[in-house]
Scaffold this active site. Structure first.
Site, PDB file in Angstrom:
ATOM      1  N   ASN A  38       0.732  -1.397   0.236  1.00  0.00           N
ATOM      2  CA  ASN A  38      -0.028   0.127  -0.195  1.00  0.00           C
ATOM      3  C   ASN A  38       0.850   1.243   0.099  1.00  0.00           C
ATOM      4  OD1 ASN A  38       1.170   0.074   2.515  1.00  0.00           O
ATOM      5  ND2 ASN A  38      -0.957   0.446   3.594  1.00  0.00           N
ATOM      6  N   GLY A  42       6.933   1.758   1.999  1.00  0.00           N
ATOM      7  CA  GLY A  42       7.534   1.222   0.903  1.00  0.00           C
ATOM      8  C   GLY A  42       7.650   2.403  -0.155  1.00  0.00           C
ATOM      9  N   ASP A  62      -3.660  -3.179   0.192  1.00  0.00           N
ATOM     10  CA  ASP A  62      -3.702  -2.974   1.766  1.00  0.00           C
ATOM     11  C   ASP A  62      -4.126  -4.184   2.468  1.00  0.00           C
ATOM     12  OD1 ASP A  62      -4.184  -2.534   4.346  1.00  0.00           O
ATOM     13  OD2 ASP A  62      -4.641  -0.382   3.924  1.00  0.00           O
ATOM     14  N   LEU A  67      -7.905 -10.352  -0.017  1.00  0.00           N
ATOM     15  CA  LEU A  67      -7.059 -10.420  -1.597  1.00  0.00           C
ATOM     16  C   LEU A  67      -7.359 -11.732  -2.218  1.00  0.00           C
ATOM     17  CD1 LEU A  67      -4.935  -9.273  -3.572  1.00  0.00           C
ATOM     18  CD2 LEU A  67      -3.123  -9.958  -1.870  1.00  0.00           C
ATOM     19  N   TYR A 149       3.108  -2.490  17.673  1.00  0.00           N
ATOM     20  CA  TYR A 149       3.725  -3.536  16.780  1.00  0.00           C
ATOM     21  C   TYR A 149       4.272  -5.004  17.584  1.00  0.00           C
ATOM     22  CZ  TYR A 149       7.897  -4.601  13.891  1.00  0.00           C
ATOM     23  OH  TYR A 149       9.008  -5.193  13.264  1.00  0.00           O
ATOM     24  N   LYS A 153       2.333  -8.199  16.329  1.00  0.00           N
ATOM     25  CA  LYS A 153       3.299  -9.423  15.649  1.00  0.00           C
ATOM     26  C   LYS A 153       2.942 -10.810  16.559  1.00  0.00           C
ATOM     27  CE  LYS A 153       5.594  -7.619  12.124  1.00  0.00           C
ATOM     28  NZ  LYS A 153       5.756  -8.094  11.099  1.00  0.00           N
TER      29      LYS A 153
HETATM   30  P1  NAD Z   1       9.664  -1.466   5.513  1.00  0.00           P
HETATM   31  O1  NAD Z   1       8.469  -0.348   6.255  1.00  0.00           O
HETATM   32  O2  NAD Z   1      10.481  -1.047   4.460  1.00  0.00           O
HETATM   33  O3  NAD Z   1       8.458  -2.308   4.555  1.00  0.00           O
HETATM   34  C1  NAD Z   1       7.475  -2.600   4.982  1.00  0.00           C
HETATM   35  C2  NAD Z   1       6.381  -2.669   3.632  1.00  0.00           C
HETATM   36  O4  NAD Z   1       4.982  -3.039   4.104  1.00  0.00           O
HETATM   37  C3  NAD Z   1       6.200  -0.906   3.097  1.00  0.00           C
HETATM   38  O5  NAD Z   1       6.561  -1.302   1.797  1.00  0.00           O
HETATM   39  C4  NAD Z   1       4.971  -0.771   3.257  1.00  0.00           C
HETATM   40  O6  NAD Z   1       4.525   0.299   2.421  1.00  0.00           O
HETATM   41  C5  NAD Z   1       4.206  -2.023   3.478  1.00  0.00           C
HETATM   42  N1  NAD Z   1       2.932  -2.015   4.138  1.00  0.00           N
HETATM   43  C6  NAD Z   1       2.668  -1.464   5.445  1.00  0.00           C
HETATM   44  N2  NAD Z   1       1.565  -1.626   5.577  1.00  0.00           N
HETATM   45  C7  NAD Z   1       0.774  -2.147   4.924  1.00  0.00           C
HETATM   46  C8  NAD Z   1      -0.419  -2.536   4.465  1.00  0.00           C
HETATM   47  N3  NAD Z   1      -1.547  -2.613   5.503  1.00  0.00           N
HETATM   48  N4  NAD Z   1      -0.731  -3.319   3.372  1.00  0.00           N
HETATM   49  C9  NAD Z   1       0.103  -3.325   2.575  1.00  0.00           C
HETATM   50  N5  NAD Z   1       1.591  -3.069   2.452  1.00  0.00           N
HETATM   51  C10 NAD Z   1       1.814  -2.732   3.892  1.00  0.00           C
HETATM   52  O7  NAD Z   1      10.158  -2.162   6.542  1.00  0.00           O
HETATM   53  P2  NAD Z   1      11.126  -3.566   6.236  1.00  0.00           P
HETATM   54  O8  NAD Z   1      12.278  -3.308   7.275  1.00  0.00           O
HETATM   55  O9  NAD Z   1      11.139  -3.984   5.023  1.00  0.00           O
HETATM   56  O10 NAD Z   1      10.314  -4.881   7.103  1.00  0.00           O
HETATM   57  C11 NAD Z   1       9.538  -5.718   6.352  1.00  0.00           C
HETATM   58  C12 NAD Z   1       9.099  -6.806   7.520  1.00  0.00           C
HETATM   59  O11 NAD Z   1      10.109  -7.365   8.192  1.00  0.00           O
HETATM   60  C13 NAD Z   1       8.133  -6.262   8.408  1.00  0.00           C
HETATM   61  O12 NAD Z   1       6.884  -7.048   8.572  1.00  0.00           O
HETATM   62  C14 NAD Z   1       8.750  -6.137   9.595  1.00  0.00           C
HETATM   63  O13 NAD Z   1       8.109  -6.094  10.894  1.00  0.00           O
HETATM   64  C15 NAD Z   1       9.666  -7.157   9.596  1.00  0.00           C
HETATM   65  N6  NAD Z   1      11.123  -6.973  10.371  1.00  0.00           N
HETATM   66  C16 NAD Z   1      11.867  -6.210   9.757  1.00  0.00           C
HETATM   67  C17 NAD Z   1      13.182  -6.080  10.598  1.00  0.00           C
HETATM   68  C18 NAD Z   1      14.067  -5.177  10.080  1.00  0.00           C
HETATM   69  O14 NAD Z   1      15.084  -5.067  10.806  1.00  0.00           O
HETATM   70  N7  NAD Z   1      14.125  -4.723   8.947  1.00  0.00           N
HETATM   71  C19 NAD Z   1      13.150  -6.561  12.030  1.00  0.00           C
HETATM   72  C20 NAD Z   1      12.117  -7.425  12.295  1.00  0.00           C
HETATM   73  C21 NAD Z   1      11.120  -7.483  11.423  1.00  0.00           C
HETATM   74  N1  UDP Z   2      -9.511 -14.398   2.349  1.00  0.00           N
HETATM   75  C1  UDP Z   2      -8.793 -13.545   1.508  1.00  0.00           C
HETATM   76  N2  UDP Z   2      -8.647 -14.053   0.505  1.00  0.00           N
HETATM   77  C2  UDP Z   2      -8.984 -15.316   0.053  1.00  0.00           C
HETATM   78  C3  UDP Z   2      -9.757 -16.284   1.169  1.00  0.00           C
HETATM   79  C4  UDP Z   2      -9.852 -15.274   2.458  1.00  0.00           C
HETATM   80  O1  UDP Z   2      -8.304 -12.154   1.571  1.00  0.00           O
HETATM   81  O2  UDP Z   2      -8.676 -15.930  -1.038  1.00  0.00           O
HETATM   82  C5  UDP Z   2      -9.720 -13.565   3.797  1.00  0.00           C
HETATM   83  C6  UDP Z   2     -11.257 -13.229   3.956  1.00  0.00           C
HETATM   84  O3  UDP Z   2     -11.164 -11.854   4.292  1.00  0.00           O
HETATM   85  C7  UDP Z   2     -11.578 -13.953   5.399  1.00  0.00           C
HETATM   86  C8  UDP Z   2     -10.372 -14.115   5.747  1.00  0.00           C
HETATM   87  O4  UDP Z   2      -9.234 -14.345   4.836  1.00  0.00           O
HETATM   88  O5  UDP Z   2     -11.978 -13.358   6.162  1.00  0.00           O
HETATM   89  C9  UDP Z   2     -10.329 -15.303   6.822  1.00  0.00           C
HETATM   90  O6  UDP Z   2     -10.382 -16.255   5.887  1.00  0.00           O
HETATM   91  P1  UDP Z   2     -10.978 -17.580   6.478  1.00  0.00           P
HETATM   92  O7  UDP Z   2     -11.289 -18.593   5.359  1.00  0.00           O
HETATM   93  O8  UDP Z   2     -10.063 -18.406   7.573  1.00  0.00           O
HETATM   94  O9  UDP Z   2     -12.172 -17.446   7.440  1.00  0.00           O
HETATM   95  P2  UDP Z   2     -13.550 -16.830   7.151  1.00  0.00           P
HETATM   96  O10 UDP Z   2     -13.908 -16.633   5.499  1.00  0.00           O
HETATM   97  O11 UDP Z   2     -14.746 -18.061   7.303  1.00  0.00           O
HETATM   98  O12 UDP Z   2     -13.921 -15.715   7.884  1.00  0.00           O
END
Ligand code: NAD
Ligand code: UDP
Ligand code: UDP
Length: 344
Positions: A38, A42, A62, A67, A149, A153
């Site tokens: 999203n 990034g 997002d 998806l 966070y 996680k």
């Molecule tokens: P980053 O912020 O560069 O990358 C995160 C990416 O996720 C970005 O491109 C952002 O736009 C995207 N994003 C955020 N919210 C989103 C959403 N709701 N839907 C779709 N995309 C979304 O950070 P990174 O360092 O590349 O981290 C990547 C992953 O690795 C994360 O899950 C982070 O928690 C994990 N992680 C990273 C580190 C590190 O040191 N770099 C350590 C522990 C865990």
């Molecule tokens: N979902 C999705 N893509 C898929 C199938 C499911 O994004 O191809 C999402 C959907 O929003 C759902 C969630 O994943 O609410 C969890 O799916 P699950 O089958 O576990 O639960 P349910 O559909 O019964 O809520």
């Protein structure tokens, strides 16, 4: 599998720092890659060299929304990772981890894909066991400023293991320790990018607290290698598994190393320690060594030199002070105010 018999990989957060390196490596292995992001932290710039590649697809999405896509494996990396960024919109951070995990697990369940979660050393909180092993349950504040966070996680890990037990999903949980390298955002507020940008620009190096807290820094190429190895393990290997560099340094030592490597004369300045900032962090990587045959190969100074080189080129190629007119964050709060500009 597509009709071309290629593995189709979905990388959420694929336009981020780690995600973009992962997309590259998956393409190099012949996979079809769907990068869903999203663009909260990034940027398209991180993957612009991949756009036009016949096996690469970039999708604005997002993960807190469902998806639907036909894929063989999912790398769930979507989530802001820098404290400044994840604290900017903490409710969205928790939603990204929790709703994002539910949606990606639902997708994995429907299409019977393998799914790997980018978990974190933050699940250990401010650890009282050192170094951290995977069987340590952690020491986490459930309602502090880092909780969106950490607890997000942790809940994602819960969901992964419950989908595994309840729906027999093939899961892989990777606990990533501090990772650095090219394509970190210059203003993401993390310590390596802050110190390098400050050193290169001759600005003061901002040490939070006395700089005596420790971290263990892993170079991005090593981390991606660990993630790919974990995805390639037999189905009974679920993790959680630590991947990080067990060489522990104080933040002050890191500052001094970066000053030496850049030849910068920037002074050190001290700023308040942010709330709940962990005092120590170091992975026990016995499990990664034994299960994945993995250990980090890039030494800290080697990795820092490559990262400094990247930031030197980035800073000299930008017309303004920094891309998007951003400055490295002097304090966590100052940086948070600038964060909305990142969406550009
Ligand atoms: P980053 O912020 O560069 O990358 C995160 C990416 O996720 C970005 O491109 C952002 O736009 C995207 N994003 C955020 N919210 C989103 C959403 N709701 N839907 C779709 N995309 C979304 O950070 P990174 O360092 O590349 O981290 C990547 C992953 O690795 C994360 O899950 C982070 O928690 C994990 N992680 C990273 C580190 C590190 O040191 N770099 C350590 C522990 C865990
Ligand atoms: N979902 C999705 N893509 C898929 C199938 C499911 O994004 O191809 C999402 C959907 O929003 C759902 C969630 O994943 O609410 C969890 O799916 P699950 O089958 O576990 O639960 P349910 O559909 O019964 O809520
Ligand atoms: N830190 C610092 N100066 C900075 C940025 C971070 O001293 O300009 C410290 C921070 O307080 C923490 C450590 O460096 O103790 C690592 O911070 P980062 O935000 O990179 O990651 P995390 O705290 O999530 O490990």
């Amino acid at each position: 599998m597509s009709i071309h018999d290629r593995t189709v990989s979905l990388v959420t957060g694929g336009a981020g720092f780690l995600g973009s390196h992962l997309c590259e490596q998956l393409l190099a292995r012949g996979h079809e890659v769907i990068c869903a992001d999203n663009f909260f932290t990034g940027t398209r710039r991180n993957v612009e060299h991949l756009i036009g590649h016949p096996r690469f697809e970039l999708m604005r999405h997002d993960v807190t929304f469902p998806l639907f896509a036909e894929v063989d494996e999912i790398y769930n990396f979507a989530c802001p990772a820098s404290p400044v960024h994840y604290q900017h919109d903490p409710v969205q951070t928790t939603k990204t981890s929790v709703h994002g995990a539910i949606n990606m697990l639902g997708l994995a369940k429907r299409v019977k894909a393998k799914i790997l979660q980018a978990s974190t050393s933050e699940v250990y909180g401010d650890p009282q066991v050192h170094p951290q092993r995977e069987d340590y349950w952690g020491h986490v504040n459930p309602n502090g400023i880092r909780s969106c966070y950490d607890e997000g996680k942790r809940c994602a890990e819960t969901l992964f293991f419950d989908y595994h037990r309840q729906h027999q999903l093939r899961i892989k949980v990777l606990r990533i320790f501090n990772t650095y390298g090219p394509r970190m955002h210059p203003n993401d507020g993390r310590v390596v990018s802050n110190f390098i940008v400050q050193a290169l620009q001759g600005q003061p190096i901002t040490l939070y607290g006395e700089g005596l807290q420790t971290r263990s820094f892993c170079y991005v190429d090593d981390l991606i290698d660990g993630a790919l190895r974990l995805m390639g393990t037999p189905d009974q290997v679920t993790g959680p598994i630590n991947v990080g560099n067990p060489v522990e340094v104080t933040i002050r030592e890191l500052a001094e190393t970066i000053l030496r490597l850049t030849g910068s004369a920037s002074p050190l300045v001290f700023r308040p320690l942010p709330q709940d900032d962990p005092m120590q962090r170091c992975p026990d990587i016995t499990k990664a060594r034994e299960t994945l045959g993995w250990a980090p190969r890039v030494q800290l100074e080697q990795g820092l030199a490559r990262t400094i080189d990247y930031f030197e080129r980035l800073l000299s190629s930008s017309t303004g002070p920094l891309p998007h007119g951003l400055q490295p964050s002097a304090t966590p709060v100052a940086a948070a105010i600038q964060t909305p500009a990142l969406a550009a």
